[in-house]
Design a protein around this motif. Structure first.
Motif, PDB file in Angstrom:
ATOM      1  N   GLY A  19       0.840  -1.186   0.000  1.00 35.86           N
ATOM      2  CA  GLY A  19       0.000   0.000   0.000  1.00 35.86           C
ATOM      3  C   GLY A  19       0.873   1.233   0.000  1.00 35.86           C
ATOM      4  N   ASN A  20       0.314   2.375   0.384  1.00 36.46           N
ATOM      5  CA  ASN A  20       1.067   3.623   0.376  1.00 36.46           C
ATOM      6  C   ASN A  20       2.246   3.565   1.334  1.00 36.46           C
ATOM      7  OD1 ASN A  20      -0.612   4.760  -1.494  1.00 36.46           O
ATOM      8  ND2 ASN A  20      -1.921   5.721   0.017  1.00 36.46           N
ATOM      9  N   ALA A  21       2.102   2.847   2.427  1.00 33.67           N
ATOM     10  CA  ALA A  21       3.172   2.761   3.406  1.00 33.67           C
ATOM     11  C   ALA A  21       4.271   1.804   2.962  1.00 33.67           C
ATOM     12  CB  ALA A  21       2.611   2.305   4.762  1.00 33.67           C
ATOM     13  N   ARG A  22       3.973   0.941   1.999  1.00 31.32           N
ATOM     14  CA  ARG A  22       4.945  -0.057   1.540  1.00 31.32           C
ATOM     15  C   ARG A  22       4.781  -0.250   0.034  1.00 31.32           C
ATOM     16  NH1 ARG A  22       4.811  -6.348   2.577  1.00 31.32           N
ATOM     17  NH2 ARG A  22       6.947  -6.862   2.191  1.00 31.32           N
ATOM     18  N   PRO A  23       5.219   0.739  -0.753  1.00 30.35           N
ATOM     19  CA  PRO A  23       4.991   0.673  -2.201  1.00 30.35           C
ATOM     20  C   PRO A  23       5.854  -0.385  -2.885  1.00 30.35           C
ATOM     21  CG  PRO A  23       6.325   2.556  -1.672  1.00 30.35           C
ATOM     22  CD  PRO A  23       5.916   1.954  -0.367  1.00 30.35           C
ATOM     23  N   HIS A  24       5.436  -0.780  -4.081  1.00 28.41           N
ATOM     24  CA  HIS A  24       6.173  -1.754  -4.879  1.00 28.41           C
ATOM     25  C   HIS A  24       7.335  -1.115  -5.623  1.00 28.41           C
ATOM     26  CE1 HIS A  24       4.023  -5.630  -4.766  1.00 28.41           C
ATOM     27  NE2 HIS A  24       2.982  -4.888  -4.440  1.00 28.41           N
ATOM     28  N   ILE A  25       7.334   0.217  -5.762  1.00 23.31           N
ATOM     29  CA  ILE A  25       8.410   0.864  -6.496  1.00 23.31           C
ATOM     30  C   ILE A  25       9.514   1.290  -5.544  1.00 23.31           C
ATOM     31  CG2 ILE A  25       6.922   1.670  -8.356  1.00 23.31           C
ATOM     32  CD1 ILE A  25       7.102   4.465  -7.046  1.00 23.31           C
ATOM     33  N   ASP A  26      10.736   1.295  -6.057  1.00 21.44           N
ATOM     34  CA  ASP A  26      11.882   1.724  -5.261  1.00 21.44           C
ATOM     35  C   ASP A  26      11.835   3.246  -5.153  1.00 21.44           C
ATOM     36  OD1 ASP A  26      14.225   1.942  -3.919  1.00 21.44           O
ATOM     37  OD2 ASP A  26      15.519   1.409  -5.589  1.00 21.44           O
ATOM     38  N   VAL A  27      11.876   3.762  -3.945  1.00 23.68           N
ATOM     39  CA  VAL A  27      11.756   5.199  -3.721  1.00 23.68           C
ATOM     40  C   VAL A  27      12.951   5.951  -4.294  1.00 23.68           C
ATOM     41  CG1 VAL A  27      11.505   6.974  -1.951  1.00 23.68           C
ATOM     42  CG2 VAL A  27      10.397   4.777  -1.652  1.00 23.68           C
ATOM     43  N   VAL A  28      14.157   5.359  -4.232  1.00 21.80           N
ATOM     44  CA  VAL A  28      15.372   6.041  -4.671  1.00 21.80           C
ATOM     45  C   VAL A  28      15.422   6.154  -6.194  1.00 21.80           C
ATOM     46  CG1 VAL A  28      17.886   5.976  -4.660  1.00 21.80           C
ATOM     47  CG2 VAL A  28      16.619   5.259  -2.638  1.00 21.80           C
ATOM     48  N   GLY A  30      12.966   4.989  -8.456  1.00 20.33           N
ATOM     49  CA  GLY A  30      11.671   5.152  -9.104  1.00 20.33           C
ATOM     50  C   GLY A  30      11.326   3.991 -10.010  1.00 20.33           C
ATOM     51  N   ALA A  31      12.173   2.965 -10.028  1.00 19.13           N
ATOM     52  CA  ALA A  31      11.924   1.791 -10.867  1.00 19.13           C
ATOM     53  C   ALA A  31      11.082   0.779 -10.101  1.00 19.13           C
ATOM     54  CB  ALA A  31      13.252   1.162 -11.281  1.00 19.13           C
ATOM     55  N   ALA A  32      10.283   0.048 -10.834  1.00 19.43           N
ATOM     56  CA  ALA A  32       9.459  -0.975 -10.211  1.00 19.43           C
ATOM     57  C   ALA A  32      10.342  -2.106  -9.706  1.00 19.43           C
ATOM     58  CB  ALA A  32       8.442  -1.513 -11.204  1.00 19.43           C
ATOM     59  N   VAL A  33      10.047  -2.596  -8.527  1.00 19.34           N
ATOM     60  CA  VAL A  33      10.806  -3.683  -7.916  1.00 19.34           C
ATOM     61  C   VAL A  33      10.159  -5.001  -8.314  1.00 19.34           C
ATOM     62  CG1 VAL A  33      11.568  -4.677  -5.733  1.00 19.34           C
ATOM     63  CG2 VAL A  33      11.432  -2.202  -5.987  1.00 19.34           C
ATOM     64  N   ALA A  34      10.967  -5.986  -8.691  1.00 18.41           N
ATOM     65  CA  ALA A  34      10.448  -7.292  -9.075  1.00 18.41           C
ATOM     66  C   ALA A  34       9.815  -7.965  -7.870  1.00 18.41           C
ATOM     67  CB  ALA A  34      11.572  -8.158  -9.631  1.00 18.41           C
TER      68      ALA A  34
END
Length: 53
Positions: A19-28, A30-34
């Motif tokens: 969710g918003n507290a634990r997104p699937h994208i890397d914050v640094v 901005g790429a989607a994490v597998a």
């Protein structure tokens, strides 16, 4: 706040959800994490009980 709180990162990890507290994208970057490989096998479906004739 902590493991039982659905709004925090720790709560999301505890419930195995995202969710918003634990997104699937890397914050640094901005790429989607597998997504990790499926750790839990699918539950086997039970056969329906036989009807008595």
């Amino acid at each position: 706040m902590g493991k039982g709180d659905r709004r925090t990162r720790r709560g999301k990890i505890n419930r195995s959800s995202y969710g918003n507290a634990r997104p699937h994208i890397d914050v640094v970057t901005g790429a989607a994490v597998a997504k990790p490989a499926a750790a839990k096998p699918a539950a086997a479906k039970k056969a329906a009980p036989r009807k008595k004739a």
